[in-house]
Structures are given as structure tokens and as C-alpha cells.
Scaffold this active site. Sequence first.
Site, PDB file in Angstrom:
ATOM      1  N   HIS A 143       0.929  -1.237  -0.363  1.00 30.71           N
ATOM      2  CA  HIS A 143      -0.024  -0.182   0.455  1.00 30.71           C
ATOM      3  C   HIS A 143       1.024   1.125   0.326  1.00 30.71           C
ATOM      4  CE1 HIS A 143      -3.353  -2.559   2.086  1.00 30.71           C
ATOM      5  NE2 HIS A 143      -3.111  -3.171   1.212  1.00 30.71           N
ATOM      6  N   GLU A 165       0.958   4.394   1.889  1.00 35.37           N
ATOM      7  CA  GLU A 165       2.155   4.380   3.148  1.00 35.37           C
ATOM      8  C   GLU A 165       2.766   3.047   3.450  1.00 35.37           C
ATOM      9  OE1 GLU A 165      -2.948   4.923   4.290  1.00 35.37           O
ATOM     10  OE2 GLU A 165      -1.564   3.756   2.978  1.00 35.37           O
ATOM     11  N   CYS A 183      -5.292   2.162   6.334  1.00 41.74           N
ATOM     12  CA  CYS A 183      -5.961   0.866   6.679  1.00 41.74           C
ATOM     13  C   CYS A 183      -5.447  -0.358   7.858  1.00 41.74           C
ATOM     14  CB  CYS A 183      -6.409  -0.321   5.273  1.00 41.74           C
ATOM     15  SG  CYS A 183      -4.482  -1.401   5.415  1.00 41.74           S
ATOM     16  N   CYS A 186      -1.862  -0.561   7.512  1.00 41.97           N
ATOM     17  CA  CYS A 186      -1.025   0.837   7.579  1.00 41.97           C
ATOM     18  C   CYS A 186      -0.337   1.494   8.933  1.00 41.97           C
ATOM     19  CB  CYS A 186      -1.384   0.865   6.094  1.00 41.97           C
ATOM     20  SG  CYS A 186      -1.285   0.283   5.024  1.00 41.97           S
TER      21      CYS A 186
END
Length: 155
Positions: free
Chosen positions: A49, A51, A79, A82
Site C-alpha cells: 500500500h 503508506e 487501513c 498500514c
Amino acid sequence: MNHEHFMRRAIELARQAPQYPFGAVIVRRDDGQCVGQGFNRSDLNPTYHGEMVAINDCAVRHCAEDWRGFDLYTTAEPCAMCQGAIEWAGIGRVFYGTSIPYLQKLGWWQIDLRAAEVSARAVFRDTLIVGGILETECNALFAAARRGCFGTGSE
């Protein structure tokens, strides 16, 4: 700190993956220097992701620093995975644009657990989380991706 400036950089990064416009920038709070950045690369690995890519980029370049002095700017609320990584890394502040409820409303897959909830369970940290930075611009990225309007300028 100019939050809009750094969020605009995260948006620029997100545009590199228009189908999954999750971009992130990590900034050293004291001097405003970008110490890590990334955008969604889940085509390579499902855990990449925005991040996570930014955290890994920062770790390669600045692993010995105290990350409590770093701020993370991301186009969407982190999320659970993350935000957990943000807590383990020790990043002091998180600023995001689009919220998890908005992403869910658009039909994006999201674990129904807000970043602040994950952070609250990390009793060993005191992370500040602020949403709504350039929210309209970030929301437009995710709405356009869901419509299939990738890179058309309609974001």
C-alpha cells in the site's frame, strides 16, 4: 507545516497508480524534508500500500532517526495494516484526505476499522491522526478510479 503542500505531493504520487490512488509522503517535522514516499504497488505485492512503500523507503534512507518527529501524509485514511505499521515505526503524526467510510461508500474494499481505533490500541504510542486534508481533491481521485476515469483530468 504546510499540510496542503505535503498532501499535494501525496496526490501527485497517487496519480502514478490511478486505478489505486493511494499515495503517501513522510516528512521530517523539524525541517520539512521528505524522508520517504510511495504509492500503491499492490500489483507487485498485496501489502505494498502507499503508506507501506513510503515506510520502507524511509527505512532504507533514515532508519537510525527517531521517527516520532516524522509526519505521514496520505491520500486515504490508513487501513488497519498500514496504521499498525505506522505505530510500529513510531511515526508521530498522520494526516489523510479521504476517510475509510467514504471509500466504503464508493465500494472500495476496506477493513471496517478506523485508523484512530488501531492507534488507540497501540498504548505504547501517542500518534496524532487528522483527517480531511484536501479531502475534496482526494475524494475525487477515488471516485474517478471507481468510474474508470484514469488520468483523464476529470479528477
